[in-house]
Design an enzyme around this catalytic site. Structure first.
Site, PDB file in Angstrom:
ATOM      1  N   LYS A 146       0.824  -1.191   0.000  1.00 49.33           N
ATOM      2  CA  LYS A 146       0.000   0.000   0.000  1.00 49.33           C
ATOM      3  C   LYS A 146       0.866   1.252   0.000  1.00 49.33           C
ATOM      4  CE  LYS A 146      -4.020  -0.722   1.404  1.00 49.33           C
ATOM      5  NZ  LYS A 146      -4.801  -1.475   2.385  1.00 49.33           N
ATOM      6  N   ARG A 154      -3.440   2.280   8.427  1.00 52.70           N
ATOM      7  CA  ARG A 154      -3.643   1.009   7.697  1.00 52.70           C
ATOM      8  C   ARG A 154      -2.386   0.161   7.749  1.00 52.70           C
ATOM      9  NH1 ARG A 154      -6.334   4.687   4.011  1.00 52.70           N
ATOM     10  NH2 ARG A 154      -8.368   3.851   3.355  1.00 52.70           N
ATOM     11  N   GLY A 200      -6.194 -11.613   7.645  1.00 55.45           N
ATOM     12  CA  GLY A 200      -5.868 -11.778   9.055  1.00 55.45           C
ATOM     13  C   GLY A 200      -5.139 -10.571   9.640  1.00 55.45           C
ATOM     14  N   MET A 253      -4.802  -6.447  10.464  1.00 56.70           N
ATOM     15  CA  MET A 253      -5.680  -5.316  10.698  1.00 56.70           C
ATOM     16  C   MET A 253      -5.718  -4.471   9.432  1.00 56.70           C
ATOM     17  SD  MET A 253      -5.434  -2.182  13.305  1.00 56.70           S
ATOM     18  CE  MET A 253      -5.051  -1.056  11.977  1.00 56.70           C
ATOM     19  N   ARG A 282      -5.032   0.724  -8.910  1.00 57.32           N
ATOM     20  CA  ARG A 282      -4.559  -0.662  -8.993  1.00 57.32           C
ATOM     21  C   ARG A 282      -4.977  -1.226 -10.347  1.00 57.32           C
ATOM     22  NH1 ARG A 282      -8.776  -2.992  -4.404  1.00 57.32           N
ATOM     23  NH2 ARG A 282     -10.629  -2.287  -5.514  1.00 57.32           N
ATOM     24  N   HIS A 325     -23.417 -37.327 -18.855  1.00 58.67           N
ATOM     25  CA  HIS A 325     -23.393 -37.421 -20.309  1.00 58.67           C
ATOM     26  C   HIS A 325     -23.619 -36.048 -20.954  1.00 58.67           C
ATOM     27  CE1 HIS A 325     -25.382 -38.242 -24.259  1.00 58.67           C
ATOM     28  NE2 HIS A 325     -24.348 -39.070 -24.362  1.00 58.67           N
ATOM     29  N   GLU A 349      -2.804 -44.994 -20.865  1.00 54.24           N
ATOM     30  CA  GLU A 349      -3.963 -44.617 -20.054  1.00 54.24           C
ATOM     31  C   GLU A 349      -4.216 -45.616 -18.933  1.00 54.24           C
ATOM     32  OE1 GLU A 349      -7.482 -44.602 -22.578  1.00 54.24           O
ATOM     33  OE2 GLU A 349      -6.615 -46.165 -23.842  1.00 54.24           O
ATOM     34  N   SER A 386       0.308 -41.352 -26.569  1.00 52.81           N
ATOM     35  CA  SER A 386      -0.659 -40.296 -26.292  1.00 52.81           C
ATOM     36  C   SER A 386      -1.284 -40.615 -24.935  1.00 52.81           C
ATOM     37  CB  SER A 386      -1.724 -40.247 -27.377  1.00 52.81           C
ATOM     38  OG  SER A 386      -2.681 -39.269 -27.045  1.00 52.81           O
ATOM     39  N   GLY A 419      -3.832 -40.805 -22.240  1.00 54.78           N
ATOM     40  CA  GLY A 419      -5.277 -40.723 -22.062  1.00 54.78           C
ATOM     41  C   GLY A 419      -5.528 -40.459 -20.594  1.00 54.78           C
ATOM     42  N   THR A 420      -5.565 -39.184 -20.256  1.00 52.96           N
ATOM     43  CA  THR A 420      -5.547 -38.857 -18.823  1.00 52.96           C
ATOM     44  C   THR A 420      -6.900 -39.039 -18.150  1.00 52.96           C
ATOM     45  OG1 THR A 420      -5.707 -36.556 -19.519  1.00 52.96           O
ATOM     46  CG2 THR A 420      -3.548 -37.359 -18.869  1.00 52.96           C
ATOM     47  N   ASN A 421      -7.973 -39.189 -18.917  1.00 55.63           N
ATOM     48  CA  ASN A 421      -9.245 -39.488 -18.248  1.00 55.63           C
ATOM     49  C   ASN A 421      -9.149 -40.849 -17.569  1.00 55.63           C
ATOM     50  OD1 ASN A 421     -10.008 -37.224 -19.578  1.00 55.63           O
ATOM     51  ND2 ASN A 421     -11.458 -38.201 -20.959  1.00 55.63           N
ATOM     52  N   CYS A 427      -4.375 -36.594 -24.876  1.00 56.10           N
ATOM     53  CA  CYS A 427      -5.651 -36.450 -25.581  1.00 56.10           C
ATOM     54  C   CYS A 427      -6.835 -36.582 -24.649  1.00 56.10           C
ATOM     55  CB  CYS A 427      -5.738 -37.434 -26.736  1.00 56.10           C
ATOM     56  SG  CYS A 427      -5.740 -39.137 -26.191  1.00 56.10           S
ATOM     57  N   TYR A 482       2.817 -32.216 -27.866  1.00 55.13           N
ATOM     58  CA  TYR A 482       1.566 -31.513 -28.162  1.00 55.13           C
ATOM     59  C   TYR A 482       0.496 -31.871 -27.136  1.00 55.13           C
ATOM     60  CZ  TYR A 482      -0.208 -35.936 -29.917  1.00 55.13           C
ATOM     61  OH  TYR A 482      -0.612 -37.239 -30.001  1.00 55.13           O
TER      62      TYR A 482
END
Lengths: 906, 906
Positions: A28, A98, A107, A109, A365, A483, A773, A792, A794-796, A859, A879
């Site tokens: 400040k 302030r 937290g 003042m 700001r 879905h 995957e 590739s 498959g992170t699901n 993917c 990618y």
């Protein structure tokens, strides 16, 4: 200059700090000094530096001896400049106190206003303001805040639950209002407030055992001490621990002269943005009120006026502008606007007060803005030579870009509307259309050129065609991964799910919400970003990604910067084309099973019902021509960019309809009901996610793999012979063991030989790789890489199996997990970098340990999530791939990842 | 001695080799030399060493010059010793030619007999044997084998499908039999055989374009060359590749004089075991036939006689023994028996022939034996000081011990029985009992002291009580991991599943198998090791693990050796006690949910149906007293040994009955049918394995965790105050993220404080740890270990999630996977060491990286699988835990692991 300088003045004609002193002056303090340093008028004051905090706490809450004289001297400068005096009876100076650490910190003042109001100075203030009610109200506020924050909390007085001084003072005030029959605080009269101040003094004495300080000096030092003590408050310490802020940073204290905008008609107060925060236009956008305090502008009790004609709204178009009422001061403010923007190189959010004709800046700001504005401001500032491209790219958050790309409900209009119902925000953006209750009806009305919103209890794969033609989807049941939600996100479509208030009656063609009865054909507007449902039509605003030149330029800069490529997940030539207009550099995932629905499902179902290998082969090869055409379309759309085609993945039971449609199904496949039932029962799985799917199908039914490989490779051959460029990547799903890949690869290679022979080609270029995957695949990636030309992720599935919970079922507990902080966020939305991320890293490291140049991508749904993209960049993927509508966001995220974590570009 | 010695003689008075020369002489050659070297009479002969194979193949199928003279010289010694001559017209010597690599290898040429029979030597043989039919029959056999193996295969003649010389010769023989109206080969008369040999000669000339060799010398060298060439055969090369056998090992060739047991009544042939292979008794156990060839004993055409009174059977008790008919030769054989056992330090399987009163040993090798015999022989040989304990422990295979511990169908009796039906061998051992078709009937008949077998289409948790009282379980449906199979294996109960031939009619109380109709009450006998079902009663034999002193001694030796401990999975005091008698050193897994069935399920169901937290708590705490008593019982049974208690694990829907029982359920919990249905629907999961289970329940319903912790810790407190030793380990299941563990641990620690206060105890010792069964937990084990006092690998789930297929659903493709060699074995039965094993190793390494002494065990089904135990030993686990009946097997496997891979003992 004194040996130890603990106090820095700001404002007036004695500004000492500058913008490089953040560590000394706190956030400040440095902001105020910075404004003052470029000649902006700020109410003068001074900052006690952060080092004093450490000394104070180290030395048993004692100040260094030099402090008091330095504070006094600084105060003198302020008094002299303003012609008022702190604690003086006739012409008193009031100040605010302030805290101000290096970064804003809960937290601590925050603010005590009106410090310096005492029995001695009150009469002088009344005389100055000619407003005794204002002065007594200010005094009772000071007492309430000060007794609580300074006298009780900072003095660490032990307080029983509900016995705090503040609550007790509030009780007194409520009692008086009740006695007098008042409703609002503002009903209190001068006499009431005077009486209240006396009662407060007595109560403070009674409860805290000491009098409320009645000299300006005592109030000031009490407040300063309270700021320093709040550095050691429990919440502040906790926050520092979490955010890794060193205790030794300390906080500064800012003492600043009070200015009042409510000192008559030459006084005013206001807030403004240096550019339009809602669309980014280069207009000065703000609100003000004459004879008012800052809080009146934002509290919503009075309607604020526009500062100029450019930013008038429906609500205030008849009210006076600052430009009209105070043209000189307005000009002054405009000059400050330009100065601040040029100085800060960004759009600013400013606060100002005019006290008796004199303009003071209270704060500046970086201004918050929505997506549209963020994009426009960033691009404009590059054009104005204010910032460079890299800075522009850093300035737009991916979620802002996302926001800008979806038509959204006009935020100004929305502010005055009440939602009819609320659900989960499953597909962002806004949409409006007529209610339809079945997929068939959606298609029928769409064919007539109507815009429709499909409203269902929940959706199923059979609704997909109806969903596709709808503007938006609204469901009564289901969660963020239902879905409807998944399909809508994939298409970038607005969607609200789990809207429990809806009572849908398909037969009566009505939707009830409480007492409101809507009919099919009635219009709804959805805000899919918030999950709100509105009755009737609301305006929508958006950027058109195909036409907006700013966006094109901006994303071009992103591509120049980024090191990781962005592909798209697309199954149809149309989607592929769209993704290319969004800048996709290839297809990272083509799900071939989506090609099996519609009219082709008959062949698929015959294959499932086949009793013999011959019957099955006949059915499967019925699909060959269709598939080949699909692939030709995709390859043509991508013009030589890589196209990754995943072979059949879902379990076969997904192709079997619900039991009530078995009759039709029997006819379709030419089998008896008993046979169909038996096969359906046989295919039923207890845990389909862990069932017979992916390459496990291709191993059980090699003819499926052969047919698909054949279709892909014939498409490649035909196009190559026509001189069209093609880069096909055949991807084997759900591989856990290298031998699965070896098995499937062998079939593909055999088909390739057949195609080469049939087309009389020497060479048929394509690649074979695998999804990673299944956790086992990641763990044994060094073995698998020996057989794969690309990976590739498959992170699901990798998330489902790695974390051990399915997307379908985790809804029941994941929300609570996130609220308990077990997971910071939904691991299906943003990659669980600390867990699943380690599997990915291991997979990459092991894979590249045997093939240093192994091409690696992602993917899963995560390919469109900015935090996950940053992770993919950091671990060295080539990618990411995401749904077409996420491509622009991914391009931005990829560029920002490179700015944050530069890596070699390939 | 010549410079290059290529030929080693054996037998006679000129034996040259010894037992250390396996690499030179090959397996068969060294066996013969070894016998000869200790004075056992073997038909004399010689071995051409393995090096010659390499030279032959390297030098374009040419022999080193020294070979021929060395072979001739060796042959001379044999001729001289036997008084016959190879190729001599009057007194011909016949020989066999066999391959003999270092280890037995499929695809190699095995044996050519009767080499040396030619037009010149046939008359001499007829005169010697006085049996022209025998001689011509031997000649036509030689021609058939030799023309095929030597003349066609080794000469690499190209042969069209079905046009091989052997098939053509067989056609000729069949044609002759048909023409003459014969059925069996033995119907052919001397004249027929003579004619046949002429026809064969002509056909061989016609097809192969050369004459059948008619000198002994040509036959011999043809056969030797064929052996060497077969080293390069396709199957042999493949086998070497798979087994990693170096090509350079080569094969030896053994040329041995023929002896004949069919030269009249002073000739005989037989096979014998030096001890009883079915029970291990130290009796000489064998069969013989007078005037017969070796193949006659094993072919089953003639009933062989017993060699002595000790080993007579029903079938041959009236037939003459060798002991009676040829007492001197029998005595000689007995001496050889003793000599061979002392020399080889193990039970031997021997073959012998008596030619005209002279005993010849043809072979000795380690005798195959069943489990009972393996155990008894190993223990007896230690008592006889023949072997040491370590050797004894190495000699008994875990599956043999398993076999010995289960009552098994008497193998002798079984040989003559035909199964009524066959299913999958789900629970090993044998059992007999009366058919019952419902669990209720099983309990009813069991209460009357009847032995029953529960026969069902498939079983469900509601059948468990009926299953428990049955001798065995037989189901028409389900696989190796069906409910019936899992429960039965857990209890060590005989079980056959998936017996598709059964047609069960519960109403008619019948079981049809083809035309056979069985009624409830009819007796069946099951062989659960083979999956066979027999009608009526068959004898059972077994070791009683609680009384068998040999077993106790043997397992004691195992414990002395092993480095890894063996605990048991047990949920009830009775199981725990039983496991202790089997030698378990603690409980590695107590599944608390099993304690919620029976009468207590009402409380559990009320908790599931509760609408409020209070209602739920009331229901949950209704279980406290029960649970506490359970734990007291378990702790008392284990007398201070560690007891690992896993908190509630399965998803709540497992406690809800099937829909047809909702009526009763409503009454039980005091809710309406609509409420029950709604809750059931809400709890339904698409992928229950990846659903709301384990600690996810304890986090959603902390009162469950609190109640269980309370019950455990109150049990601990009460026993400690009584002076009973207790070591409780509280285990949190399905942890994937350390914060899940932290959450649950906090609840447990809070309850511990309450219990300490309630029982006025300073100290309440117990441990808290976690299952590692979610891949994410293994990957982040270093983080989790900071909060855990022990790890227990739950390899069932770790396999499911790591490999990405569920036990319930993988049945559909896993069988084919194994037959395709994708997985070497079912990863749910034996740990997938190359995949899931890496996760385990990573989990251990990461866990111990932060806590070097972290206690680590395994409690999945794999804890009882010997190969998996060896893995657990190698990766440094402290213990394995398995079902009580697997404990002895695990103790043996643990000891063998230490023998094979010695590690420091803790």
């Amino acid at each position: 200059m004194v040996e130890n300088k603990y106090v820095y003045s700001f404002g007036g004609d004695f500004n000492e700090g500058n913008k490089d002193m953040k560590n000394v002056l706190g956030g400040k303090g440095v902001g105020l000094a910075d404004m003052a340093s470029i000649g902006i008028p700020v109410p003068p004051g001074f900052t006690i530096i952060t080092e004093v905090c450490n000394l104070f706490l180290k030395q048993g809450e004692k100040y260094p001896a030099e402090l008091k004289p330095q504070v006094d001297a600084a105060m003198k400068k302020v008094e002299k400049f303003l012609g008022r005096e702190f604690g003086n009876a006739e012409n008193p100076l009031l100040v605010s106190v302030r805290s101000g650490a290096r970064q804003s910190m809960p937290g601590m003042m925050e603010t005590i206003l009106n410090v310096g109001l005492t029995s001695k100075t009150i009469p002088g203030m009344i005389q100055k303001t000619n407003n005794p009610r204002f002065v007594y109200d200010a005094y009772r506020r000071l007492m309430m805040m000060y007794s609580d924050v300074v006298m009780e909390k900072a003095a660490k007085v032990e307080v029983a639950e509900g016995k705090g001084i503040r609550i007790q003072l509030e009780h007194i005030m409520e009692g008086m209002k009740k006695e007098k029959g008042y409703k609002l605080d503002t009903d209190l009269k001068v006499e009431d407030l005077q009486k209240l101040c006396q009662l407060f003094q007595a109560k403070i004495q009674e409860v805290l055992g000491k009098a409320f300080p009645d000299t300006a000096e005592d109030q000031l030092w009490g407040a300063i001490g309270a700021v320093f003590q709040s550095w050691q408050g429990k919440r502040a310490i906790e926050y520092r621990r979490i955010e890794n802020i060193p205790d030794a940073w300390g906080t500064a204290v800012n003492v600043q002269s009070m200015v009042f905008g409510n000192m008559g008609d030459t006084s005013a107060t206001g807030v403004a943005f240096t550019r339009h925060p809602g669309n980014g236009d280069k207009v000065f956008y703000g609100e003000w009120l004459i004879n008012a305090q800052g809080e009146d502008v934002v509290a919503g009790i009075r309607t604020p006026y526009a500062i100029n004609a450019d930013c008038k709204s429906e609500a205030n178009k008849h009210l006076p502008t600052m430009q009209d009422c105070m043209p000189d001061t307005y000009k002054q403010l405009c000059a400050i606007r330009e100065k601040l923007e040029n100085h800060n190189k960004d759009m600013q959010d400013i606060e100002f007060t005019i006290q008796e004709g004199k303009l003071w800046m209270l704060q500046t700001r970086t201004g918050k803005r929505n997506g549209l504005a963020a994009l426009k401001i960033a691009v404009d500032m590059v054009k104005e030579n204010m910032i460079d491209k890299k800075t522009a790219v850093s300035r737009v958050q991916p979620k802002q870009l996302d926001e800008a790309l979806h038509p959204v409900v006009d935020p100004v209009q929305e502010r005055s509307l009440k939602p009819l119902a609320t659900g989960l925000p499953a597909g962002p953006g806004g949409a409006k259309g007529k209610i339809v209750l079945t997929a068939e009806k959606a298609q029928e009305m769409h064919a007539k050129g109507q815009h429709v919103i499909l409203v269902r209890n929940e959706t199923s794969p059979e609704d997909v065609h109806g969903m596709h033609v709808s503007e938006a989807i609204l469901t009564a049941k289901g969660g963020m991964t239902s879905h409807a939600a998944l399909i809508a996100r994939g298409w970038g479509k607005c969607c609200v799910v789990g809207c429990g208030a809806l009572d849908i009656d398909v037969h009566a063609k009505t939707v009830k919400v409480g007492n409101v009865v809507l009919k099919e054909g009635d219009v709804l507007t959805l805000n899919g970003t918030k999950g709100n449902v509105y009755q009737g039509e609301v305006n929508l605003v958006a950027v058109d990604p195909e036409k907006n030149e700013d966006l094109k330029a901006f994303l071009g800069w992103c591509d120049e910067i980024s090191a990781i490529g962005v592909r798209t997940n697309a199954d149809r030539p149309k989607d592929a084309q769209q993704a290319r207009t969004f800048g996709a550099k290839g297809i990272g995932l083509c799900r071939t099973e989506h090609m099996f629905f519609g009219e082709r499902i008959t062949a698929m179902r015959k294959m499932i019902m086949a009793d013999t290998k011959e019957e099955r082969e006949a059915a499967v090869y019925g699909l060959l021509q269709y598939q080949k055409e699909d692939f030709i379309g995709l390859f043509e759309a991508m013009e030589g960019l890589p196209v990754t085609i995943r072979l059949l993945d879902p379990p076969l039971h997904e192709f079997i309809p619900a039991e009530d449609k078995f009759g039709e199904f029997c006819q379709q496949v030419g089998k008896t009901l008993a046979e169909v039932k038996a096969r359906a029962e046989q295919l039923h799985e207890l845990n389909p996610m862990l069932g017979h799917r992916g390459c496990r199908l291709g191993i059980a039914y090699p003819e499926i793999t052969r047919m698909q490989a054949r279709a892909i490779l014939e498409a490649v051959a035909e196009l190559l012979q026509k001189g069209v460029k093609v880069l096909a990547e055949i991807m084997i799903p759900i591989v856990g063991h290298v031998k699965e890949l070896v098995h499937q690869k062998q079939l593909v290679l055999e088909e390739a030989e057949k195609v080469k022979a049939a087309y009389k080609m020497q060479d048929l270029p394509f690649m074979i790789g695998t999804m990673i995957e299944v956790p086992r695949a990641a763990i044994t990636a060094d073995i698998i890489a020996q057989e794969a030309e690309f990976f590739s992720f498959g992170t699901n599935d990798l998330t489902q199996m790695g974390c051990g919970f399915s997307r379908d079922d985790a809804g029941k507990f994941l929300k609570e997990y996130i609220s308990l902080g077990i997971y910071a966020q939904d691991p299906f939305e943003s990659l669980d970098q600390d867990g699943v991320g380690l599997l990915i890293k291991m997979g990459i490291d092991k894979g590249r340990s045997v093939k240093p140049n192994l091409k690696i991508g992602i993917c899963g749904e995560h390919g469109g999530d900015p935090a996950s993209i940053e992770f993919c960049h950091r671990v060295g993927m080539n990618y990411v791939s995401c749904s077409p509508f996420r491509v622009p966001i991914a391009r931005l995220a990829a560029a920002q990842a490179q700015i944050k974590y530069p890596r070699e570009k390939k």
